[in-house]
Write a protein that holds these residues in place. Structure first.
Motif, short mmCIF file in Angstrom:
data_model
loop_
_atom_site.label_atom_id
_atom_site.label_comp_id
_atom_site.label_asym_id
_atom_site.label_seq_id
_atom_site.Cartn_x
_atom_site.Cartn_y
_atom_site.Cartn_z
N TYR A 126 0.77 -1.24 0.00
CA TYR A 126 0.00 0.00 0.00
C TYR A 126 0.81 1.30 0.00
CZ TYR A 126 -3.54 -3.39 1.39
OH TYR A 126 -4.36 -4.49 1.45
N ALA A 127 2.05 1.26 0.38
CA ALA A 127 2.84 2.49 0.45
C ALA A 127 2.93 3.13 -0.94
CB ALA A 127 4.24 2.19 0.97
N PRO A 128 2.84 4.45 -1.02
CA PRO A 128 2.87 5.13 -2.33
C PRO A 128 4.19 4.99 -3.05
CG PRO A 128 2.92 6.72 -0.53
CD PRO A 128 2.63 5.40 0.08
N GLU A 129 5.25 4.67 -2.32
CA GLU A 129 6.53 4.40 -2.95
C GLU A 129 7.17 3.17 -2.31
OE1 GLU A 129 9.85 7.03 -1.83
OE2 GLU A 129 8.38 8.16 -0.66
N LYS A 130 7.93 2.44 -3.10
CA LYS A 130 8.59 1.24 -2.60
C LYS A 130 9.86 1.63 -1.83
CE LYS A 130 5.89 -1.98 -4.25
NZ LYS A 130 5.14 -2.89 -3.36
N ILE A 131 9.83 1.37 -0.54
CA ILE A 131 11.00 1.66 0.30
C ILE A 131 11.60 0.31 0.70
CG2 ILE A 131 11.80 2.79 2.40
CD1 ILE A 131 9.27 4.53 2.28
N GLU A 132 12.65 -0.07 0.03
CA GLU A 132 13.20 -1.41 0.21
C GLU A 132 13.65 -1.67 1.64
OE1 GLU A 132 12.97 -3.84 -1.87
OE2 GLU A 132 12.04 -2.55 -3.37
N TYR A 133 14.22 -0.65 2.29
CA TYR A 133 14.65 -0.82 3.67
C TYR A 133 13.46 -1.20 4.56
CZ TYR A 133 16.00 0.28 8.44
OH TYR A 133 16.20 0.21 9.78
N ALA A 134 12.35 -0.50 4.41
CA ALA A 134 11.17 -0.76 5.24
C ALA A 134 10.58 -2.13 4.93
CB ALA A 134 10.12 0.33 5.01
N ILE A 135 10.51 -2.47 3.66
CA ILE A 135 9.97 -3.78 3.27
C ILE A 135 10.80 -4.89 3.89
CG2 ILE A 135 9.61 -5.36 1.33
CD1 ILE A 135 8.95 -2.85 -0.37
N LYS A 136 12.13 -4.80 3.72
CA LYS A 136 13.00 -5.85 4.26
C LYS A 136 12.95 -5.89 5.78
CE LYS A 136 17.70 -7.70 3.98
NZ LYS A 136 17.79 -8.07 5.40
N ARG A 137 12.94 -4.73 6.42
CA ARG A 137 12.91 -4.68 7.88
C ARG A 137 11.70 -5.41 8.44
NH1 ARG A 137 13.94 -2.30 12.73
NH2 ARG A 137 12.13 -1.62 13.95
N TYR A 138 10.52 -5.12 7.91
CA TYR A 138 9.31 -5.70 8.48
C TYR A 138 9.07 -7.13 8.01
CZ TYR A 138 8.37 -1.16 10.46
OH TYR A 138 8.47 -0.01 11.20
N GLN A 139 9.52 -7.47 6.80
CA GLN A 139 9.47 -8.87 6.39
C GLN A 139 10.41 -9.72 7.25
OE1 GLN A 139 10.38 -8.75 2.18
NE2 GLN A 139 8.21 -8.85 1.61
N ASP A 140 11.60 -9.22 7.49
CA ASP A 140 12.58 -9.96 8.30
C ASP A 140 12.08 -10.13 9.74
OD1 ASP A 140 14.21 -10.14 6.12
OD2 ASP A 140 15.72 -8.71 6.84
#
Length: 226
Positions: A126-140
């Motif tokens: 849902y985020a308006p832009e892909k923030i790879e750090y945030a994606i990886k942080r919360y997936q991890d």
């Protein structure tokens, strides 16, 4: 008692937090009225609903058998229903130590799995832009929390005393949609079997169709529709 003489009115939507409550209602055989909150229209922020849940979130219930008493927060609702209605002791044990363990794993979900996986969902979908750090942080972090459940389930079918409880319902409802945020259960055999085991329970099969039918929510392979 109002609302067609059913003791409970459930205010919910098609989310893991909503499924927690519909599952326990089905497990305990409690008759309930269903109010499908239209979150796309921000119905949960309307003044009438804020009188039920000041936080403006689903799920919430009103217990018409207890002077229209309102309860919000999913874990609080499950504990309330298990304590008040017949059969609840099978989901929230009376034994002091086992009860404490159930509550510990319940709060583990509320403070860990739910918030972390929720953030993974947000930044992945849902985020308006892909923030790879945030994606990886919360997936991890979601995967790490899953590994905690994996270890807890070693040699057991359920989290506490090898008996199905509210702790299983709370955690299952989120782990069920692990694929939605891109987290796999590969390498977590205990957790995967646990999900499959719980998903076969008749009350769970019915509970996750509230308020939408299963075919509207899930693909043929059991993954959540995007």
């Amino acid at each position: 008692m109002t609302e067609d003489k059913k003791p409970i009115t459930l205010y919910t939507a098609e989310t893991p937090n909503g499924w927690k409550v519909s599952i326990i209602l089905e497990e305990l055989g409690i008759p309930y009225n269903l109010h499908h909150i239209q979150m796309s229209k921000n119905e949960q922020k309307e003044e009438w609903f804020l009188k039920i849940n000041p936080n403006g979130r689903i799920p919430a219930i009103i217990d018409h058998s207890n002077e229209d008493f309102a309860v919000f927060e999913s874990a609080a609702i499950l504990i309330y229903l298990a304590e008040k209605f017949p059969g609840g002791e099978k989901l929230l044990p009376k034994d002091f130590k086992h009860r404490s363990e159930v509550l510990q794993w319940s709060f583990f979900q509320m403070g860990g799995v739910g918030p972390m996986q929720g953030q993974a969902n947000h930044f992945t979908k849902y985020a308006p832009e892909k923030i790879e750090y945030a994606i990886k942080r919360y997936q991890d972090e979601t995967r790490r929390l899953y590994s905690v459940l994996e270890r807890a389930l070693e040699g057991k079918e359920y989290l506490v005393n090898n008996q199905y409880s509210v702790a299983d319902i709370l955690n299952f409802s989120w782990v069920l949609i692990h694929d939605y945020c891109g987290v796999t259960l590969d390498g977590l055999p205990n957790l995967k079997k646990w999900v499959e085991r719980i998903a076969k329970r008749p009350a769970v099969v019915k509970g996750i169709t509230v308020p939408k039918k299963r075919e509207e929510m899930f693909n043929a392979d059991g993954t959540l529709k995007v």
